[in-house]
Design a protein around this motif. Structure first.
Motif, PDB file in Angstrom:
ATOM      1  N   LYS A 135       8.249   9.006 -16.857  1.00 56.27           N
ATOM      2  CA  LYS A 135       9.168   9.044 -16.848  1.00 56.27           C
ATOM      3  C   LYS A 135       9.641   9.091 -14.739  1.00 56.27           C
ATOM      4  N   ARG A 136       8.774   7.894 -14.641  1.00 58.09           N
ATOM      5  CA  ARG A 136       8.507   7.135 -12.957  1.00 58.09           C
ATOM      6  C   ARG A 136       7.810   8.551 -12.493  1.00 58.09           C
ATOM      7  N   LYS A 137       6.856   8.622 -13.321  1.00 56.78           N
ATOM      8  CA  LYS A 137       5.571   9.258 -12.750  1.00 56.78           C
ATOM      9  C   LYS A 137       4.455   8.672 -12.849  1.00 56.78           C
ATOM     10  N   LEU A 138       3.244   8.501 -12.415  1.00 57.12           N
ATOM     11  CA  LEU A 138       1.928   7.978 -12.851  1.00 57.12           C
ATOM     12  C   LEU A 138       0.946   9.140 -12.873  1.00 57.12           C
ATOM     13  N   TYR A 139       0.746   9.046 -14.278  1.00 58.31           N
ATOM     14  CA  TYR A 139      -0.368   9.978 -14.536  1.00 58.31           C
ATOM     15  C   TYR A 139      -2.052   9.345 -14.811  1.00 58.31           C
ATOM     16  N   VAL A 140      -2.680   9.778 -13.260  1.00 57.69           N
ATOM     17  CA  VAL A 140      -4.348   9.620 -13.473  1.00 57.69           C
ATOM     18  C   VAL A 140      -5.177   9.861 -14.317  1.00 57.69           C
ATOM     19  N   PHE A 141      -5.955   9.903 -14.992  1.00 57.86           N
ATOM     20  CA  PHE A 141      -6.679  10.817 -15.650  1.00 57.86           C
ATOM     21  C   PHE A 141      -8.243  10.551 -15.794  1.00 57.86           C
ATOM     22  N   GLY A 142      -8.833  11.673 -15.228  1.00 59.16           N
ATOM     23  CA  GLY A 142     -10.599  11.089 -14.803  1.00 59.16           C
ATOM     24  C   GLY A 142     -10.526  12.402 -13.942  1.00 59.16           C
ATOM     25  N   ARG A 143     -11.033  12.627 -13.018  1.00 59.50           N
ATOM     26  CA  ARG A 143     -11.725  13.967 -12.148  1.00 59.50           C
ATOM     27  C   ARG A 143     -11.226  13.949 -10.497  1.00 59.50           C
ATOM     28  N   PRO A 144      -9.818  14.543  -9.969  1.00 68.22           N
ATOM     29  CA  PRO A 144      -9.491  15.188 -11.012  1.00 68.22           C
ATOM     30  C   PRO A 144      -8.477  14.302 -11.324  1.00 68.22           C
ATOM     31  N   ARG A 196       1.164  -0.985   0.251  1.00 66.12           N
ATOM     32  CA  ARG A 196       0.707  -0.380  -0.239  1.00 66.12           C
ATOM     33  C   ARG A 196       0.811   1.624  -0.122  1.00 66.12           C
ATOM     34  N   LEU A 197       0.542   2.454  -0.842  1.00 68.14           N
ATOM     35  CA  LEU A 197       0.870   3.134  -0.711  1.00 68.14           C
ATOM     36  C   LEU A 197       0.429   4.200  -0.394  1.00 68.14           C
ATOM     37  N   PRO A 198       0.842   5.778  -0.168  1.00 68.75           N
ATOM     38  CA  PRO A 198       0.366   7.169  -0.324  1.00 68.75           C
ATOM     39  C   PRO A 198      -1.227   7.339  -1.019  1.00 68.75           C
ATOM     40  N   PRO A 199      -2.060   7.367  -0.785  1.00 63.06           N
ATOM     41  CA  PRO A 199      -3.565   7.298  -1.325  1.00 63.06           C
ATOM     42  C   PRO A 199      -2.986   8.621  -1.826  1.00 63.06           C
ATOM     43  N   PRO A 200      -4.137   9.116  -3.666  1.00 67.07           N
ATOM     44  CA  PRO A 200      -3.662   9.886  -3.623  1.00 67.07           C
ATOM     45  C   PRO A 200      -5.175  10.803  -3.315  1.00 67.07           C
ATOM     46  N   PRO A 201      -4.541  12.132  -3.415  1.00 71.06           N
ATOM     47  CA  PRO A 201      -5.552  13.149  -2.095  1.00 71.06           C
ATOM     48  C   PRO A 201      -6.568  13.221  -2.741  1.00 71.06           C
ATOM     49  N   ARG A 202      -6.957  13.366  -3.901  1.00 76.75           N
ATOM     50  CA  ARG A 202      -9.233  13.552  -3.982  1.00 76.75           C
ATOM     51  C   ARG A 202      -9.147  11.691  -4.592  1.00 76.75           C
ATOM     52  N   GLU A 203     -10.800  11.658  -4.793  1.00 74.61           N
ATOM     53  CA  GLU A 203     -11.322  10.318  -4.506  1.00 74.61           C
ATOM     54  C   GLU A 203     -10.472  10.503  -5.992  1.00 74.61           C
ATOM     55  N   VAL A 204     -10.334   9.187  -6.881  1.00 76.15           N
ATOM     56  CA  VAL A 204     -10.290   9.166  -8.499  1.00 76.15           C
ATOM     57  C   VAL A 204     -11.532   8.246  -8.988  1.00 76.15           C
ATOM     58  N   VAL A 205     -11.459   8.783  -9.736  1.00 80.91           N
ATOM     59  CA  VAL A 205     -12.903   8.586 -10.542  1.00 80.91           C
ATOM     60  C   VAL A 205     -13.255   6.362 -10.902  1.00 80.91           C
ATOM     61  N   LYS A 206     -13.700   5.495 -10.984  1.00 80.95           N
ATOM     62  CA  LYS A 206     -14.005   4.934 -11.308  1.00 80.95           C
ATOM     63  C   LYS A 206     -13.474   4.649 -13.202  1.00 80.95           C
ATOM     64  N   ARG A 207     -12.909   3.221 -13.272  1.00 78.51           N
ATOM     65  CA  ARG A 207     -11.952   3.156 -14.518  1.00 78.51           C
ATOM     66  C   ARG A 207     -11.037   4.749 -14.935  1.00 78.51           C
ATOM     67  N   PRO A 208     -10.274   4.587 -14.215  1.00 80.49           N
ATOM     68  CA  PRO A 208      -9.082   6.360 -14.553  1.00 80.49           C
ATOM     69  C   PRO A 208      -8.354   5.389 -15.517  1.00 80.49           C
ATOM     70  N   LEU A 209      -8.540   6.118 -16.923  1.00 80.24           N
ATOM     71  CA  LEU A 209      -6.720   5.967 -17.472  1.00 80.24           C
ATOM     72  C   LEU A 209      -5.505   5.985 -16.897  1.00 80.24           C
ATOM     73  N   CYS A 210      -4.663   5.191 -16.692  1.00 81.19           N
ATOM     74  CA  CYS A 210      -3.707   5.489 -16.096  1.00 81.19           C
ATOM     75  C   CYS A 210      -2.124   5.444 -17.433  1.00 81.19           C
ATOM     76  N   LEU A 211      -1.531   6.265 -17.139  1.00 75.76           N
ATOM     77  CA  LEU A 211      -0.164   5.724 -17.553  1.00 75.76           C
ATOM     78  C   LEU A 211       1.221   6.454 -17.238  1.00 75.76           C
ATOM     79  N   ALA A 212       2.587   5.893 -17.581  1.00 83.82           N
ATOM     80  CA  ALA A 212       3.224   5.883 -17.154  1.00 83.82           C
ATOM     81  C   ALA A 212       4.329   6.503 -17.970  1.00 83.82           C
TER      82      ALA A 212
END
Length: 166
Positions: free
Chosen positions: A59-68, A41-57
């Motif tokens: 340069k060692r970062k995870l981009y989570v597209f949804g709202r927010p 388990r890692l630190p949770p995102p500060p704001r709730e992630v939508v259902k079925r988010p798009l996650c892309l990696a």
């Protein structure tokens, strides 16, 4: 492979470095360590992630597209919200891929209180400049489908499952 700590669905997964990351729904982030065969388990995102988010990696970062739209930095173990230009990036059931220094966000459906709209829009987000631009639209609006990279070409695969609830 070790089982997830708890059952889940409508989450996003992405490979970054030598680990698999599982994001959402809600405020959850897990990393699967291949060498240890264990979920962490890692630190949770500060704001709730939508259902079925798009996650892309990228340069060692995870981009989570949804709202927010949020980004998790693997090196610093920290989250931040992405200030983006286009509101269209606020969507779910989206396909996408990382290609070079750009992240492609394709199709999906709108989020919000109004009627659902299936999208044909393609947006290209550049992490280096924190900017987004529109690219060629899909010929037919799509949601809940896959996208992959073939050298010098991005391809989309439709989901023929008419029973999908989303």
């Amino acid at each position: 492979m070790a089982p997830l700590p708890s059952p889940r669905h409508e989450h996003g997964c992405v490979v970054c470095g030598d680990a698999i990351y599982c994001v959402g729904p809600g405020q959850q982030l897990l990393r699967y360590d291949v060498d240890d065969d264990a979920w962490v388990r890692l630190p949770p995102p500060p704001r709730e992630v939508v259902k079925r988010p798009l996650c892309l990696a990228h340069k060692r970062k995870l981009y989570v597209f949804g709202r927010p739209n949020q980004v998790y930095d693997v090196r610093t173990n920290s989250w931040q919200e992405l200030p983006l230009v286009h509101n269209q990036l606020f969507r779910r059931s989206t396909a996408g891929c990382s290609f070079g220094d750009q992240l492609f966000v394709v199709g999906g459906k709108t989020l919000g209180s109004g009627p659902e709209t299936i999208l044909s829009a393609t947006e290209v987000y550049s992490p280096n400049t924190n900017s987004a631009r529109y690219a060629a639209r899909l010929n037919v609006p799509r949601k809940a489908f896959c996208c992959c990279i073939v050298p010098s070409c991005a391809l989309a695969q439709r989901d023929d499952d008419d029973d999908a609830d989303d």
